[in-house]
Design a protein around this motif. Structure first.
Motif: not given
Ligand code: BGC
Length: 243
Positions: A177-183
């Motif tokens: 989720y943190p990786e996707w949240a960045k996008r």
């Protein structure tokens, strides 16, 4: 009078009768996997099955992942290209014999959130973003919808934003989720700098997990999760009939 709301998505077709006064489902919804290829004929057949299932004789409202102008599908991002140029109102009215209203699926979800959900007290500019198979948007000034905005296809990092930040990308690339949240944050910041909205409402299948990515967003705009979640597309499609 209740209205049958039908939400045609890239992955599933969902439908239920809706009370348009308060925006609630008045019977259990049905969910059928979207046929592949998702051609106009194949989807019209599923809609006929849904009508039979509910023994429906009233009006129907339908959300489709396509730009809809005067009842005609102008694009087809996550459905078969055969939809382009089809008069969807004519197709579905002829197949079902029922009075049919059609609009873009994200516009439908947005209408539901603005009338009965997270945006019911909103004023100013609101952007509803639905993150599912595709990335859909609905733009409102107060309660007025500016239809077919298609901001999910804004260019981001050289690609359509949908290819970077839809919920499908999170699953396909197995992102945290943190990786996707960045996008997703990059995407919302882009919308911020172009539209200066007063409120974002985040819907689509990702919205139930908002607690996992909202804390990672760096935007300045107020942001709320959709409250009608995955039913928003059904409810808004029905509500559109009365507009
Ligand atoms: C389509 C939009 C749709 C969105 C969400 C996009 O790929 O272009 O029309 O609203 O997906 O389904």
């Amino acid at each position: 009078m209740n209205i049958l709301g039908i939400d045609i998505g890239g992955s599933a077709i969902k439908a239920a009768p809706v009370n348009p006064v308060n925006g609630t489902l008045v019977a259990d919804k049905v969910r059928i996997a979207t046929p592949q290829p998702a051609t106009p004929f194949a989807i019209a057949e599923i809609i006929a099955e849904i009508i039979a299932h509910f023994n429906w004789t009233g009006q129907i409202g339908c959300g489709l992942p396509s730009v809809i102008r005067n009842g005609i599908a102008c694009t087809a991002a996550n459905i078969d290209a055969g939809w382009i140029g089809v008069d969807v109102v004519e197709l579905l009215s002829a197949r079902t014999g029922l009075d049919t209203t059609v609009l873009n699926d994200a516009d439908a979800a947005g209408l539901a959130e603005m009338h009965y959900g997270a945006g019911s007290k909103a004023s100013g500019t609101t952007i509803v973003v639905t993150a599912g198979t595709g990335l859909g948007t609905a733009l409102f000034r107060d309660n007025t919808l500016i239809p077919n905005t298609e901001l999910g296809h804004l260019r981001l990092h050289g690609k359509s934003a949908e290819k970077i930040a839809s919920a499908a990308v999170l699953t396909r690339l197995n992102l945290s989720y943190p990786e996707w949240a960045k996008r997703f944050d990059d995407y919302l910041r882009r919308l911020e700098e172009l539209f200066w909205p007063d409120l974002f409402i985040i819907g689509g299948e990702i919205s139930k997990n908002h607690a996992q990515f909202f804390p990672h967003l760096t935007i300045n705009t107020e942001i709320l999760p959709a409250t009608l979640r995955n039913d928003a597309g059904i409810i808004g499609a029905a509500a559109a009939v009365l507009r």
